[in-house]
Design a protein around this motif. Sequence first.
Motif, PDB file in Angstrom:
ATOM      1  N   ASP A 413       9.981  -1.946  33.070  1.00 53.18           N
ATOM      2  CA  ASP A 413       9.842  -1.629  34.497  1.00 53.18           C
ATOM      3  C   ASP A 413      10.891  -2.325  35.353  1.00 53.18           C
ATOM      4  O   ASP A 413      10.719  -2.484  36.548  1.00 53.18           O
ATOM      5  N   GLN A 416      12.356  -0.001  38.081  1.00 48.79           N
ATOM      6  CA  GLN A 416      11.408   0.270  39.147  1.00 48.79           C
ATOM      7  C   GLN A 416      11.177  -0.968  40.008  1.00 48.79           C
ATOM      8  O   GLN A 416      11.047  -0.871  41.238  1.00 48.79           O
ATOM      9  N   ASN A 420      11.698  -1.173  43.993  1.00 43.76           N
ATOM     10  CA  ASN A 420      10.616  -1.636  44.875  1.00 43.76           C
ATOM     11  C   ASN A 420      11.072  -2.811  45.729  1.00 43.76           C
ATOM     12  O   ASN A 420      10.750  -2.894  46.925  1.00 43.76           O
TER      13      ASN A 420
END
Length: 458
Positions: A413, A416, A420
């Motif tokens: 992740d 991501q 974010n």
Amino acid sequence: MTEQDIDLYLREVIDTMSDGLIIIRPDGTIMMVNDALLRMTGFSKDELLNKPCSVLGCDACQRSRAEGKQHWCRLFNTRKESRKNCHIIDKNGNYLHVLKNASLLMDDDGSILGAVETVTDISELDRKELKIRELSQKLRHEENGFCGFVGHSPSMQKVYTLLGKAARSDAPVIIYGESGTGKELAAQAIHEMSSRADKPFVQLNCAALNESLLESELFGHVKGAFTGAYRHRQGRFEEAADGSIFLDEIGDVPLPIQVKLLRVLETRSFERVGENINLSMDARLITATNQDLSQLVQEKQFREDFFFRINVIPVHLPPLRERKEDLPLLVDHFIDIIEHLEHNEGPAPETMRKLMEYHWPGNVRELKNALEYAAVVKDSGPILPEHLPPQINAAATDNCPCPEQPYSVTMPDEKQALINALKQAGGNKSKAAKILGVSRGTVHNRMRKYSVQYRLDE
């Protein structure tokens, strides 16, 4: 107000001056001083009036007297001296760095009545200049480290903790570490975190000087103490005052100087070379070495009593090869500060593997030099293995304990998380780096790796 009124109140006018003023008779005795000179030197009027002007111990005056042809002082030949850079000695034996202007006083017939001198104390300017040098050294990138250090490895975390504890003590500290591990940074960190942070931080490399020069640098000397001592010189202990003094390469200090340093630590006082006046030593001592002092003690090359006196709080800095997990952060840090090197021109993955596999005998300093070398030899684009110094490319990697892909390990992740963080930071890469707990350079690298082109208007 008439000129007669001015003459009447001339003494009061003189005493409002911020510069010291002294009037000297033709025979060299002091006829008058103003209040500023008394405040500057600590003497009283009775201790100066009718005394020879040599009581102030001015090194420039000593030279002038030696150069005088027809008179005891060169001023009576030159008739005027402007902005003479010199040192005088106050009542407590301390040197004062001053600028002097002097002129003869003559009557209408041209007969010499005496001389007048004004004295400007520039010692405070010296202290401010030293502080500016200290502050310029503190302007270091600290985003991923501690007081100039870069790295989050467990071994460095232990160092940071010990440095913080050492800063709360006034006991002598000795910093052990190979060349290039950051011993000077550690000494500065101790000073900056201590109660002496607003006081001077003075350093000296003891390996760079022979015995006589090292003694003069440490303790200072008076004019004429040895051949070539043409003027008074303030030593490093005196310059440090109640701050910190850092003696690097302490293992190279000659045995006779070790004896004198031991006496300084035991008595908290020292003497200038060529003088027998005791001066107090209030500075905190920090030393460093890349040698095994206990081995030198066994070989009789280092005094055992001096070793125990300085080895109160030992701090050991790990070499770079023992904290390879910090290397990517260090690379990011140096890319930030090396001129003409941008993050889109940072190391390619295969280059990072080379860097991780290398043994780094020169430690962090060698890493910085390697990246500076690459920045010079490459034309554009990322740093490739052929842009690295020859010794790094030639190093064998068979016994490398590092992971196969140390720099390209990717969390599922990670992309991501990067997106974010950038959204949360409104596109501000520095804020995104803080959210992710990485450097701004790492954010640049991950954006390039995942082709993330986040903009403020997204």
